[in-house]
Design a protein around this motif. Structure first.
Motif, short mmCIF file in Angstrom:
data_model
loop_
_atom_site.label_atom_id
_atom_site.label_comp_id
_atom_site.label_asym_id
_atom_site.label_seq_id
_atom_site.Cartn_x
_atom_site.Cartn_y
_atom_site.Cartn_z
N ALA A 158 -22.38 -24.42 66.86
CA ALA A 158 -21.38 -24.19 67.95
C ALA A 158 -20.55 -23.13 68.22
O ALA A 158 -19.30 -22.78 68.72
N GLY A 159 -20.48 -22.59 66.28
CA GLY A 159 -19.62 -21.85 65.70
C GLY A 159 -17.86 -21.53 65.96
O GLY A 159 -17.60 -21.06 65.46
N GLY A 160 -18.05 -22.95 65.23
CA GLY A 160 -16.52 -23.63 64.50
C GLY A 160 -16.29 -23.53 63.22
O GLY A 160 -17.33 -24.10 62.07
N THR A 161 -15.70 -23.37 63.00
CA THR A 161 -14.74 -22.52 61.61
C THR A 161 -13.38 -23.80 61.12
O THR A 161 -13.21 -24.46 61.39
N PHE A 162 -14.14 -23.58 59.55
CA PHE A 162 -13.04 -24.09 58.61
C PHE A 162 -11.74 -23.27 57.99
O PHE A 162 -12.65 -22.05 57.96
N LEU A 163 -10.61 -23.31 57.62
CA LEU A 163 -9.52 -23.15 57.33
C LEU A 163 -9.17 -24.29 55.83
O LEU A 163 -8.64 -25.09 56.08
N VAL A 164 -9.23 -24.18 54.83
CA VAL A 164 -8.96 -25.18 53.59
C VAL A 164 -7.65 -25.03 53.03
O VAL A 164 -7.97 -23.37 52.40
N CYS A 165 -6.75 -25.58 52.95
CA CYS A 165 -6.13 -24.87 52.45
C CYS A 165 -6.09 -24.39 50.80
O CYS A 165 -6.50 -25.59 50.23
N PRO A 166 -5.74 -24.15 50.25
CA PRO A 166 -5.88 -23.27 48.69
C PRO A 166 -5.16 -24.26 47.72
O PRO A 166 -5.68 -24.38 46.90
N ASN A 224 -18.95 -21.53 57.38
CA ASN A 224 -18.50 -21.77 57.52
C ASN A 224 -17.03 -21.54 57.50
O ASN A 224 -15.96 -22.03 58.16
N ALA A 225 -16.90 -22.01 56.39
CA ALA A 225 -15.66 -22.64 55.83
C ALA A 225 -14.82 -21.26 54.53
O ALA A 225 -15.61 -20.77 54.03
N GLU A 226 -13.80 -21.32 54.76
CA GLU A 226 -13.02 -20.49 53.75
C GLU A 226 -11.60 -20.85 53.19
O GLU A 226 -10.67 -21.86 54.10
N ALA A 227 -10.92 -20.43 52.44
CA ALA A 227 -9.33 -20.64 51.93
C ALA A 227 -8.62 -19.93 52.51
O ALA A 227 -9.07 -18.90 52.98
N GLY A 228 -7.91 -20.69 52.99
CA GLY A 228 -6.68 -19.92 53.95
C GLY A 228 -5.44 -21.15 54.33
O GLY A 228 -6.38 -21.89 54.52
N GLY A 229 -4.32 -20.65 54.26
CA GLY A 229 -3.57 -21.80 54.60
C GLY A 229 -2.84 -21.08 56.07
O GLY A 229 -3.29 -20.47 56.39
N THR A 230 -1.17 -21.96 55.78
CA THR A 230 -0.72 -21.40 57.06
C THR A 230 -0.84 -20.14 57.97
O THR A 230 -0.51 -20.14 58.79
N VAL A 231 -0.61 -19.01 56.99
CA VAL A 231 -0.21 -17.68 57.57
C VAL A 231 -1.48 -17.31 57.93
O VAL A 231 -1.60 -16.75 59.23
N GLN A 232 -2.40 -17.89 57.60
CA GLN A 232 -4.03 -17.03 58.02
C GLN A 232 -4.31 -18.60 59.68
O GLN A 232 -5.22 -17.19 60.21
N MET A 233 -4.01 -19.50 59.43
CA MET A 233 -4.31 -20.09 60.89
C MET A 233 -3.34 -19.13 61.82
O MET A 233 -3.78 -19.68 63.19
N TRP A 234 -2.64 -19.21 61.68
CA TRP A 234 -1.30 -18.18 62.65
C TRP A 234 -1.70 -17.02 63.38
O TRP A 234 -2.05 -16.98 64.19
N GLN A 235 -2.61 -16.66 62.28
CA GLN A 235 -3.51 -15.00 62.17
C GLN A 235 -4.36 -15.06 63.15
O GLN A 235 -4.33 -14.69 64.08
N TRP A 236 -4.94 -16.70 63.10
CA TRP A 236 -6.36 -16.30 63.68
C TRP A 236 -5.86 -17.40 65.22
O TRP A 236 -6.33 -16.68 66.33
#
Length: 120
Positions: free
Chosen positions: A73-81, A97-109
């Motif tokens: 369905a196009g869902g993605t994961f942002l995984v706390c580094p 569909n997963a990549e490492a990223g923290g709160t900065v990347q979450m807010w950018q998304w």
């Protein structure tokens, strides 16, 4: 349509909570909402290919099926580094569909768009 962000901080030690979080995420993604799951603590292991091999309860769908539906369905994961490093999880084994990223990347998304949030 509003984006959906589901924050999950538990793994297979609480498979029912994981199942509920994934049901919410799958529901959002299958309705066409841009959907991101932010995985922290033990939940980071769920981003690893082949890890989520559990059924939480009688009548619960298998987690592997929910992960597949979420990706389809196009869902993605942002995984706390930080959590990945603390648990010595290798990001090379992440699902597509997963990549490492923290709160900065979450807010950018999220950006300036409205977002519905859930936390488990």
């Amino acid at each position: 349509m509003n984006k959906a962000v589901i924050s999950l901080n538990t793994g297979l030690e609480d498979a029912e909570t994981v199942t509920v979080a994934f049901l919410v995420a799958v529901g959002a993604a299958e309705q066409g909402r841009p959907t991101l799951m932010f995985l922290t603590k033990e939940a980071v292991r769920l981003a690893t290919e082949g890890f989520a091999q559990a059924v939480a309860c009688d009548g619960c769908p298998p987690l592997a099926d929910l992960l597949d539906r979420y990706a389809k369905a196009g869902g993605t994961f942002l995984v706390c580094p930080i959590c990945v490093q603390a648990r010595k999880v290798d990001p090379a084994g992440f699902r597509g569909n997963a990549e490492a990223g923290g709160t900065v990347q979450m807010w950018q998304w999220i950006g300036d768009d409205p977002a519905v949030t859930f936390s488990y």
